[in-house]
Design an enzyme around this catalytic site. Structure first.
Site, PDB file in Angstrom:
ATOM      1  N   CYS A 116       0.652  -1.213  -0.262  1.00  0.00           N
ATOM      2  CA  CYS A 116      -0.040   0.259   0.102  1.00  0.00           C
ATOM      3  C   CYS A 116       1.016   0.868   0.281  1.00  0.00           C
ATOM      4  CB  CYS A 116      -0.893   0.279   1.118  1.00  0.00           C
ATOM      5  SG  CYS A 116      -2.078  -1.356   0.934  1.00  0.00           S
ATOM      6  N   HIS A 256      -3.562   7.529   3.273  1.00  0.00           N
ATOM      7  CA  HIS A 256      -4.004   6.170   2.264  1.00  0.00           C
ATOM      8  C   HIS A 256      -5.366   5.539   3.275  1.00  0.00           C
ATOM      9  CE1 HIS A 256      -3.257   2.119   1.235  1.00  0.00           C
ATOM     10  NE2 HIS A 256      -3.747   1.820   2.500  1.00  0.00           N
ATOM     11  N   ASN A 286     -10.212   0.099  -0.172  1.00  0.00           N
ATOM     12  CA  ASN A 286      -8.987   0.128  -0.614  1.00  0.00           C
ATOM     13  C   ASN A 286      -8.246  -0.376  -1.808  1.00  0.00           C
ATOM     14  OD1 ASN A 286      -6.362  -0.227   0.254  1.00  0.00           O
ATOM     15  ND2 ASN A 286      -5.660  -1.248   2.141  1.00  0.00           N
TER      16      ASN A 286
END
Length: 332
Positions: A116, A256, A286
């Site tokens: 990520c 994020h 996500n």
């Protein structure tokens, strides 16, 4: 001659049409909308359903969106970096194919994998190339088809992830705008807590690995959450201190989009007001490497030249970090 800094001069994005809502997930696994929303902030996510289309499809669409909006000639692009945890295939680079398909025939290209944090690390890499003076136009894309590695019988992971892509163009700047500072970290302790067991060189694909569902993402949610909260908050606070920034100096937190509670904890530690935090997790979930550029695309109209942006991310491995960037343009 003034110092060269690396500024973002254009953004683009793409998300698939198919919407997987919390209500649909209720029919697949033992969960419900209230539980998902209260713990993650996610309402729906997008999935790329068309057979034969992988991460490169998403990346190409995002790049084409950027090229169309900015009117850039793709032949002028020097380098294409694709941050992704879900490349089209092993060995053959996804970015190389993307560069060819978008007409960036004079660029070299490679993939960057930091889970990520891939896009965040890619920002650092792209900026260094620009600051070297050797390259003028670098296309950085964050793209992931997470649905290709998610087990939709596992309620711990299937509620979280979605598919999407975002792209930014880095160019030289002589006004002091663009990337100002970075604080990037990693720790191999995270290897056991967020991973895919099979498909790599340790445990190659076999009938056994497929049967035992070893090719899907495994996440120890509580441990990852704990590390993510402290990691993202620590580096974001550190980069503010290092650059003598108060909460009033920060115009936008670009965090994020893994979990709304992690984002809230990070902004709280920084002392940044809620109205300065960019959030779209409710729409996309996500999207791993794509969350940061998707935020830039969704909120491009709010960003003003000279705005102070703090980027923060946390990913498997573990990988995490924060970047301080001054926005370089007003949207026309």
């Amino acid at each position: 001659m003034s110092k060269i800094t690396a500024a973002i001069t254009a953004v683009g994005a793409y998300v698939p049409d198919f919407v997987l809502s919390n209500q649909v997930l209720e029919t697949l696994v033992d969960t419900n909308d209230e539980w998902i929303t209260s713990r993650t902030g996610i309402k729906e996510r997008r999935l790329l359903k068309e057979e034969g289309n992988g991460t490169s499809f998403l990346a190409i669409k995002a790049a084409q969106n950027l090229i169309e909006k900015s009117k850039i000639n793709p032949e002028e692009i020097d380098l294409v970096i694709v941050g992704t945890a879900t490349p089209d295939m092993p060995v053959a680079s996804t970015s190389v194919y993307v560069a060819t398909q978008i007409g960036a025939v004079n660029a070299f290209a490679y993939d960057l994998q930091a889970a990520c944090s891939s896009f965040l690390y890619g920002m650092s890499t792209a900026a260094a190339y620009i600051e070297s003076g050797r390259y003028k136009k670098i296309l950085l894309i964050g793209a992931d088809k997470m649905s290709s590695i998610i087990d939709y019988t596992d309620r711990a992971t299937c509620i979280i992830f979605g598919d999407g892509a975002g792209a930014v163009l880095f160019e030289p700047n002589h006004e002091g705008l663009g990337l100002q500072d970075e604080f990037l970290r990693s720790d191999g302790i995270g290897r056991e807590f967020l991973k895919i067991d099979a498909g790599g060189s340790i445990l190659p694909p076999s009938e056994e690995t497929v049967k035992n569902r070893k090719h899907f993402v495994y996440q120890d949610g509580k441990t990852v959450f704990k590390y993510a909260v402290s990691g993202m908050a620590d580096v974001s606070e550190k980069i503010m201190q290092r650059n003598n920034l108060t909460h009033d100096d920060v115009d936008w937190l670009v965090a994020h989009q893994a979990n709304k509670r992690i984002i809230d904890a990070t902004s709280s530690r920084m002392g940044v007001d809620e109205n300065k935090v960019l959030i779209n997790i409710e729409k996309y979930g996500n999207t791993t490497s794509a969350t940061l550029p998707l935020l830039l695309s969704d909120f491009e109209h709010k960003l003003k030249k000279g705005d102070n942006l703090i980027f923060a991310a946390f990913g498997g491995g573990f990988t995490w970090g924060s970047i301080y960037l001054k926005w370089a343009y007003d949207k026309k």
